[in-house]
Design a protein around this motif. Structure first.
Motif, PDB file in Angstrom:
ATOM      1  N   PRO A  11       0.830  -1.215   0.000  1.00 28.75           N
ATOM      2  CA  PRO A  11       0.000   0.000   0.000  1.00 28.75           C
ATOM      3  C   PRO A  11       0.864   1.266   0.000  1.00 28.75           C
ATOM      4  CG  PRO A  11       0.092  -0.927   2.203  1.00 28.75           C
ATOM      5  CD  PRO A  11       0.859  -1.868   1.303  1.00 28.75           C
ATOM      6  N   LEU A  12       0.444   2.247  -0.769  1.00 26.31           N
ATOM      7  CA  LEU A  12       1.084   3.559  -0.837  1.00 26.31           C
ATOM      8  C   LEU A  12       0.003   4.622  -0.811  1.00 26.31           C
ATOM      9  CD1 LEU A  12       3.459   2.899  -3.877  1.00 26.31           C
ATOM     10  CD2 LEU A  12       4.121   2.925  -1.483  1.00 26.31           C
ATOM     11  N   GLY A  13       0.385   5.846  -0.526  1.00 26.62           N
ATOM     12  CA  GLY A  13      -0.578   6.939  -0.569  1.00 26.62           C
ATOM     13  C   GLY A  13       0.130   8.260  -0.388  1.00 26.62           C
ATOM     14  N   GLY A  14      -0.642   9.323  -0.433  1.00 27.78           N
ATOM     15  CA  GLY A  14      -0.076  10.646  -0.235  1.00 27.78           C
ATOM     16  C   GLY A  14      -1.008  11.727  -0.742  1.00 27.78           C
ATOM     17  N   THR A  15      -0.424  12.895  -1.004  1.00 28.84           N
ATOM     18  CA  THR A  15      -1.172  14.079  -1.407  1.00 28.84           C
ATOM     19  C   THR A  15      -0.500  14.722  -2.621  1.00 28.84           C
ATOM     20  OG1 THR A  15      -1.749  14.486   0.900  1.00 28.84           O
ATOM     21  CG2 THR A  15      -1.999  16.337  -0.600  1.00 28.84           C
ATOM     22  N   PHE A  16      -1.307  15.224  -3.558  1.00 31.63           N
ATOM     23  CA  PHE A  16      -0.767  15.974  -4.689  1.00 31.63           C
ATOM     24  C   PHE A  16      -0.396  17.379  -4.204  1.00 31.63           C
ATOM     25  CE2 PHE A  16      -3.084  12.669  -6.889  1.00 31.63           C
ATOM     26  CZ  PHE A  16      -2.199  12.318  -7.888  1.00 31.63           C
ATOM     27  N   LEU A  17       0.864  17.756  -4.395  1.00 29.90           N
ATOM     28  CA  LEU A  17       1.369  19.052  -3.948  1.00 29.90           C
ATOM     29  C   LEU A  17       1.377  20.075  -5.079  1.00 29.90           C
ATOM     30  CD1 LEU A  17       4.385  17.644  -1.897  1.00 29.90           C
ATOM     31  CD2 LEU A  17       2.105  18.269  -1.050  1.00 29.90           C
ATOM     32  N   GLU A  18       1.651  19.628  -6.304  1.00 35.47           N
ATOM     33  CA  GLU A  18       1.632  20.485  -7.496  1.00 35.47           C
ATOM     34  C   GLU A  18       1.024  19.688  -8.642  1.00 35.47           C
ATOM     35  OE1 GLU A  18       5.483  22.105  -8.598  1.00 35.47           O
ATOM     36  OE2 GLU A  18       6.096  22.126  -6.494  1.00 35.47           O
ATOM     37  N   VAL A  19       0.226  20.348  -9.467  1.00 40.21           N
ATOM     38  CA  VAL A  19      -0.351  19.710 -10.652  1.00 40.21           C
ATOM     39  C   VAL A  19      -0.232  20.691 -11.812  1.00 40.21           C
ATOM     40  CG1 VAL A  19      -2.434  18.762 -11.717  1.00 40.21           C
ATOM     41  CG2 VAL A  19      -1.987  18.344  -9.281  1.00 40.21           C
ATOM     42  N   GLU A  20       0.598  20.330 -12.782  1.00 39.91           N
ATOM     43  CA  GLU A  20       0.728  21.099 -14.015  1.00 39.91           C
ATOM     44  C   GLU A  20       0.203  20.181 -15.111  1.00 39.91           C
ATOM     45  OE1 GLU A  20       4.193  23.143 -16.751  1.00 39.91           O
ATOM     46  OE2 GLU A  20       4.657  22.702 -14.654  1.00 39.91           O
ATOM     47  N   GLU A  21      -1.069  20.337 -15.437  1.00 43.23           N
ATOM     48  CA  GLU A  21      -1.773  19.392 -16.305  1.00 43.23           C
ATOM     49  C   GLU A  21      -1.001  19.090 -17.585  1.00 43.23           C
ATOM     50  OE1 GLU A  21      -6.148  18.760 -18.307  1.00 43.23           O
ATOM     51  OE2 GLU A  21      -5.966  20.032 -16.536  1.00 43.23           O
ATOM     52  N   GLY A  22      -0.852  17.789 -17.850  1.00 45.64           N
ATOM     53  CA  GLY A  22      -0.186  17.336 -19.057  1.00 45.64           C
ATOM     54  C   GLY A  22       1.332  17.406 -19.015  1.00 45.64           C
ATOM     55  N   ARG A  23       1.907  17.902 -17.911  1.00 41.37           N
ATOM     56  CA  ARG A  23       3.358  18.070 -17.875  1.00 41.37           C
ATOM     57  C   ARG A  23       4.026  17.546 -16.614  1.00 41.37           C
ATOM     58  NH1 ARG A  23       7.908  19.507 -17.252  1.00 41.37           N
ATOM     59  NH2 ARG A  23       9.266  21.202 -17.521  1.00 41.37           N
ATOM     60  N   ARG A  24       3.526  17.902 -15.422  1.00 41.52           N
ATOM     61  CA  ARG A  24       4.253  17.552 -14.195  1.00 41.52           C
ATOM     62  C   ARG A  24       3.313  17.408 -13.008  1.00 41.52           C
ATOM     63  NH1 ARG A  24       9.068  16.970 -11.840  1.00 41.52           N
ATOM     64  NH2 ARG A  24       9.567  18.060  -9.914  1.00 41.52           N
ATOM     65  N   VAL A  71       4.739   5.728   2.727  1.00 42.54           N
ATOM     66  CA  VAL A  71       4.961   4.289   2.681  1.00 42.54           C
ATOM     67  C   VAL A  71       4.991   3.794   4.121  1.00 42.54           C
ATOM     68  CG1 VAL A  71       6.587   2.483   1.978  1.00 42.54           C
ATOM     69  CG2 VAL A  71       6.331   4.534   0.585  1.00 42.54           C
ATOM     70  N   PRO A  72       4.287   2.702   4.428  1.00 47.16           N
ATOM     71  CA  PRO A  72       4.328   2.195   5.805  1.00 47.16           C
ATOM     72  C   PRO A  72       5.766   1.973   6.287  1.00 47.16           C
ATOM     73  CG  PRO A  72       2.672   1.029   4.530  1.00 47.16           C
ATOM     74  CD  PRO A  72       3.453   1.888   3.563  1.00 47.16           C
ATOM     75  N   ASP A  73       6.016   2.338   7.515  1.00 50.68           N
ATOM     76  CA  ASP A  73       7.313   2.134   8.166  1.00 50.68           C
ATOM     77  C   ASP A  73       8.457   2.922   7.530  1.00 50.68           C
ATOM     78  OD1 ASP A  73       6.059   0.289   9.924  1.00 50.68           O
ATOM     79  OD2 ASP A  73       6.324  -1.298   8.441  1.00 50.68           O
ATOM     80  N   ALA A  74       8.152   4.047   6.889  1.00 53.69           N
ATOM     81  CA  ALA A  74       9.188   4.902   6.308  1.00 53.69           C
ATOM     82  C   ALA A  74       8.725   6.355   6.409  1.00 53.69           C
ATOM     83  CB  ALA A  74       9.437   4.526   4.849  1.00 53.69           C
ATOM     84  N   ALA A 121      16.066   9.113   2.123  1.00 55.65           N
ATOM     85  CA  ALA A 121      16.945   9.274   3.278  1.00 55.65           C
ATOM     86  C   ALA A 121      18.053   8.230   3.323  1.00 55.65           C
ATOM     87  CB  ALA A 121      16.116   9.226   4.567  1.00 55.65           C
ATOM     88  N   THR A 122      17.784   7.029   2.815  1.00 51.30           N
ATOM     89  CA  THR A 122      18.784   5.965   2.887  1.00 51.30           C
ATOM     90  C   THR A 122      18.858   5.229   1.548  1.00 51.30           C
ATOM     91  OG1 THR A 122      17.244   4.226   3.578  1.00 51.30           O
ATOM     92  CG2 THR A 122      18.226   5.577   5.341  1.00 51.30           C
ATOM     93  N   ALA A 123      19.939   4.488   1.357  1.00 48.42           N
ATOM     94  CA  ALA A 123      20.094   3.689   0.140  1.00 48.42           C
ATOM     95  C   ALA A 123      19.003   2.621   0.059  1.00 48.42           C
ATOM     96  CB  ALA A 123      21.475   3.039   0.106  1.00 48.42           C
ATOM     97  N   GLN A 124      18.610   2.060   1.188  1.00 51.63           N
ATOM     98  CA  GLN A 124      17.542   1.041   1.204  1.00 51.63           C
ATOM     99  C   GLN A 124      16.217   1.653   0.751  1.00 51.63           C
ATOM    100  OE1 GLN A 124      16.816  -0.772   5.023  1.00 51.63           O
ATOM    101  NE2 GLN A 124      15.367  -2.252   4.188  1.00 51.63           N
ATOM    102  N   GLU A 125      15.888   2.854   1.229  1.00 50.71           N
ATOM    103  CA  GLU A 125      14.657   3.517   0.807  1.00 50.71           C
ATOM    104  C   GLU A 125      14.718   3.891  -0.676  1.00 50.71           C
ATOM    105  OE1 GLU A 125      14.085   6.729   3.561  1.00 50.71           O
ATOM    106  OE2 GLU A 125      13.868   5.332   5.240  1.00 50.71           O
TER     107      GLU A 125
END
Length: 109
Positions: free
Chosen positions: A36-49, A56-59, A84-88
């Motif tokens: 499972p993953l989730g989050g929030t959209f911080l910026e939306v540039e339609e069609g580009r970015r 992520v659980p436990d990170a 933050a880390t090579a593992q992440e």
């Protein structure tokens, strides 16, 4: 793109693509695991970015940028994310690879 987009199948995704909109998905790994993953959209540039937080659980939460550019009759997708880390970093790379493979399969149908 305001509104909620839902994708079904064995994995799942729910996206409210607008600044402040939430997203969540469940990735299916090659090992059959569900991630499972989730989050929030911080910026939306339609069609580009898109810029979004990733939870992520436990990170710790991270920020991911996704840029779309026309190239060679298709679209090139570039993902930039700091970890933050090579593992992440390895886990993020694996997850992004799965997401892009699923997106390509969906678009090619």
């Amino acid at each position: 793109m305001a509104g909620v987009v839902r994708c079904g199948g064995e994995g799942s995704a729910e996206l409210d693509v607008r600044v402040g909109g939430r997203w969540k998905c469940v990735l299916l790994g090659p090992d059959g695991g569900r991630y499972p993953l989730g989050g929030t959209f911080l910026e939306v540039e339609e069609g580009r970015r898109l810029v979004l937080s990733t939870a992520v659980p436990d990170a710790p939460d991270e920020v991911m940028g996704v840029t779309f550019e026309e190239a060679g009759g298709g679209v090139e997708v570039t993902i930039d994310q700091t970890n933050a880390t090579a593992q992440e970093c390895a886990r993020a790379r694996e997850g992004s690879t799965m997401i892009l493979a699923n997106l390509a399969a969906h678009v090619e149908r």
